[in-house]
Design a protein around this motif. Sequence first.
Motif, mmCIF file in Angstrom:
data_model
loop_
_atom_site.group_PDB
_atom_site.id
_atom_site.type_symbol
_atom_site.label_atom_id
_atom_site.label_comp_id
_atom_site.label_asym_id
_atom_site.label_seq_id
_atom_site.Cartn_x
_atom_site.Cartn_y
_atom_site.Cartn_z
ATOM 1 N N PRO A 150 23.628 47.634 20.385
ATOM 2 C CA PRO A 150 23.649 47.060 21.735
ATOM 3 C C PRO A 150 25.036 46.626 22.204
ATOM 4 O O PRO A 150 25.452 46.936 23.332
ATOM 5 N N SER A 151 25.769 45.893 21.354
ATOM 6 C CA SER A 151 27.084 45.408 21.774
ATOM 7 C C SER A 151 28.086 46.547 21.932
ATOM 8 O O SER A 151 28.908 46.545 22.866
ATOM 9 N N THR A 152 28.022 47.536 21.035
ATOM 10 C CA THR A 152 28.939 48.673 21.139
ATOM 11 C C THR A 152 28.616 49.520 22.357
ATOM 12 O O THR A 152 29.519 50.037 23.032
ATOM 13 N N ALA A 153 27.329 49.654 22.664
ATOM 14 C CA ALA A 153 26.926 50.410 23.849
ATOM 15 C C ALA A 153 27.465 49.760 25.123
ATOM 16 O O ALA A 153 27.893 50.457 26.058
ATOM 17 N N ARG A 156 29.967 51.674 27.723
ATOM 18 C CA ARG A 156 29.724 51.821 29.167
ATOM 19 C C ARG A 156 30.872 51.205 29.966
ATOM 20 O O ARG A 156 31.335 51.776 30.954
ATOM 21 N N GLY A 157 31.330 50.029 29.536
ATOM 22 C CA GLY A 157 32.380 49.338 30.276
ATOM 23 C C GLY A 157 33.691 50.096 30.307
ATOM 24 O O GLY A 157 34.392 50.091 31.329
ATOM 25 N N TYR A 158 34.025 50.776 29.210
ATOM 26 C CA TYR A 158 35.293 51.485 29.128
ATOM 27 C C TYR A 158 35.135 52.997 29.300
ATOM 28 O O TYR A 158 36.114 53.741 29.175
ATOM 29 N N GLY A 159 33.930 53.449 29.579
ATOM 30 C CA GLY A 159 33.714 54.872 29.825
ATOM 31 C C GLY A 159 33.930 55.749 28.610
ATOM 32 O O GLY A 159 34.461 56.862 28.722
ATOM 33 N N LYS A 160 33.497 55.261 27.439
ATOM 34 C CA LYS A 160 33.681 56.017 26.203
ATOM 35 C C LYS A 160 32.360 56.645 25.764
ATOM 36 O O LYS A 160 31.308 56.026 25.890
ATOM 37 N N PRO A 161 32.388 57.869 25.234
ATOM 38 C CA PRO A 161 31.162 58.467 24.705
ATOM 39 C C PRO A 161 30.678 57.716 23.468
ATOM 40 O O PRO A 161 31.487 57.353 22.611
ATOM 41 N N LEU A 162 29.371 57.483 23.390
ATOM 42 C CA LEU A 162 28.793 56.714 22.289
ATOM 43 C C LEU A 162 27.899 57.588 21.430
ATOM 44 O O LEU A 162 27.016 58.284 21.945
ATOM 45 N N GLY A 216 20.854 53.525 27.503
ATOM 46 C CA GLY A 216 21.664 54.144 28.552
ATOM 47 C C GLY A 216 23.087 54.390 28.092
ATOM 48 O O GLY A 216 23.720 53.521 27.499
ATOM 49 N N GLY A 217 23.585 55.582 28.339
ATOM 50 C CA GLY A 217 24.968 55.910 28.018
ATOM 51 C C GLY A 217 25.188 56.530 26.659
ATOM 52 O O GLY A 217 26.333 56.834 26.311
ATOM 53 N N THR A 218 24.129 56.739 25.880
ATOM 54 C CA THR A 218 24.299 57.358 24.566
ATOM 55 C C THR A 218 24.548 58.851 24.722
ATOM 56 O O THR A 218 23.712 59.576 25.249
ATOM 57 N N ALA A 219 25.706 59.290 24.262
ATOM 58 C CA ALA A 219 26.049 60.710 24.375
ATOM 59 C C ALA A 219 25.361 61.537 23.299
ATOM 60 O O ALA A 219 25.002 62.693 23.530
ATOM 61 N N LEU A 220 25.185 60.944 22.115
ATOM 62 C CA LEU A 220 24.596 61.679 20.995
ATOM 63 C C LEU A 220 23.796 60.729 20.117
ATOM 64 O O LEU A 220 24.310 59.686 19.704
ATOM 65 N N PRO A 224 37.649 44.910 21.325
ATOM 66 C CA PRO A 224 37.579 45.508 22.666
ATOM 67 C C PRO A 224 38.862 46.232 23.069
ATOM 68 O O PRO A 224 38.811 47.296 23.703
ATOM 69 N N THR A 225 40.013 45.666 22.700
ATOM 70 C CA THR A 225 41.274 46.344 23.027
ATOM 71 C C THR A 225 41.392 47.657 22.265
ATOM 72 O O THR A 225 41.847 48.671 22.810
ATOM 73 N N ALA A 226 40.955 47.649 21.001
ATOM 74 C CA ALA A 226 40.994 48.880 20.211
ATOM 75 C C ALA A 226 40.076 49.943 20.803
ATOM 76 O O ALA A 226 40.379 51.138 20.749
ATOM 77 N N VAL A 227 38.935 49.499 21.373
ATOM 78 C CA VAL A 227 37.989 50.448 21.981
ATOM 79 C C VAL A 227 38.662 51.259 23.084
ATOM 80 O O VAL A 227 38.383 52.448 23.265
ATOM 81 N N ARG A 228 39.553 50.634 23.818
ATOM 82 C CA ARG A 228 40.239 51.340 24.914
ATOM 83 C C ARG A 228 40.996 52.564 24.421
ATOM 84 O O ARG A 228 41.171 53.543 25.153
ATOM 85 N N ARG A 229 41.463 52.499 23.170
ATOM 86 C CA ARG A 229 42.249 53.610 22.619
ATOM 87 C C ARG A 229 41.390 54.666 21.947
ATOM 88 O O ARG A 229 41.889 55.717 21.541
ATOM 89 N N ALA A 230 40.111 54.387 21.789
ATOM 90 C CA ALA A 230 39.230 55.310 21.060
ATOM 91 C C ALA A 230 38.831 56.500 21.935
ATOM 92 O O ALA A 230 38.709 56.380 23.162
ATOM 93 N N ASP A 231 38.621 57.623 21.302
ATOM 94 C CA ASP A 231 38.092 58.798 22.002
ATOM 95 C C ASP A 231 36.571 58.835 21.940
ATOM 96 O O ASP A 231 35.909 59.257 22.884
ATOM 97 N N VAL A 232 36.015 58.413 20.781
ATOM 98 C CA VAL A 232 34.569 58.404 20.588
ATOM 99 C C VAL A 232 34.199 57.124 19.856
ATOM 100 O O VAL A 232 34.882 56.739 18.900
ATOM 101 N N LEU A 233 33.121 56.479 20.291
ATOM 102 C CA LEU A 233 32.607 55.291 19.615
ATOM 103 C C LEU A 233 31.332 55.642 18.862
ATOM 104 O O LEU A 233 30.537 56.471 19.331
ATOM 105 N N MET A 234 31.147 54.996 17.702
ATOM 106 C CA MET A 234 29.928 55.175 16.915
ATOM 107 C C MET A 234 29.361 53.814 16.578
ATOM 108 O O MET A 234 30.093 52.833 16.424
ATOM 109 N N ALA A 235 28.032 53.742 16.424
ATOM 110 C CA ALA A 235 27.389 52.504 16.014
ATOM 111 C C ALA A 235 26.069 52.818 15.331
ATOM 112 O O ALA A 235 25.502 53.900 15.517
#
Length: 324
Positions: free
Chosen positions: A81-84, A88-94, A112-116, A64-75
């Motif tokens: 589900p957990s990555t989504a 959403r919690g950290y406002g990162k594009p998924l 909800g919240g899937t950018a791509l 979770p701390t590493a997610v804060r530094r990410a620009d884009v998340l993938m799963a």
Amino acid sequence: MARVHLMPPEHNAGAEHMLVSMLRPLVERGHDVQVWLSRYGKAHREYEYRGIKVVPLEARLDFPTAVRRADVLMAHLETVPSTASLARGYGKPLVVVCHNTHRPTFRDAAAGGTALAVYNSRWMEREAELFFAEYPKSVRPASSLIVRPPVFADEYATKPGKAITLINCNAEKGGKVLEALAERMPDQQFLAVKGAYGEQILPDLPNVEVLEHVRGEDMRERVYARTRVLLMPSSYESWGRAGCEALASGIPVVAHPTAGLCESLGEAGIFVDRNDIDGYEAVLRKLAAPAEYRLASKRAKARSAELDPAADLAAWCSVVESLA
């Protein structure tokens, strides 16, 4: 930053090698690409694979701390589900990579919240549209893109061998078909390659050689250089990456006509129902004729050229960079 359950070189399945092939060009364009694993495996420390930093769950680092530094998340698959939730919690594009047409795949991408959403074929995209039509209250991904599982042909191309090969010998992939054919054709050499998942059906016959699970980077030398014909009598394939890897060497692929295999193999595919063992035997005996084999091999190489991933990957990189 991607969250997946397992990765090569320990886990070598089509979904993971598709992901690796999509991440490699991002590395080449100068991006910091990381994959964080969600299951325990053999690795205990961070390692690098094809320029990608892989962080095992055993490393006990704070995802979770590493997610804060990410620009884009993938799963993909079970990690969506957990990555989504974190996205959403950290406002990162998924970005959700869809590897099959099962309902949970589209349901998770529509949480909800899937950018791509990335679909691996045209038929998967059509299945997604049917899902959203059936469940109109679902939240559609903001955008979608088709990326056919990228196969870099020069990394697989070799001179074909002599064996009839099945990769991943579980029942759904055709383990029983291989066994039946090997019993019928004792004069023919068969190669059974253990898969990354599923109970393996491994015939104890003198004309069947069993290979342990093979790393992706070793497939050319250990599998395709020994293969004359590849069997893909799968009950389900959303695409069928192994078939496309074989095409790079002009290896004919005899397959069950799933929607994914029909799209991936195109006119190079030789399609026989997986329950028609007589049909498989007839095709294999026909391919024993040099003229028939040359024609099938020529079609395979032509289809491999058509599947050059350059355009798909250029579009993929551009879209991901626009999300950052």
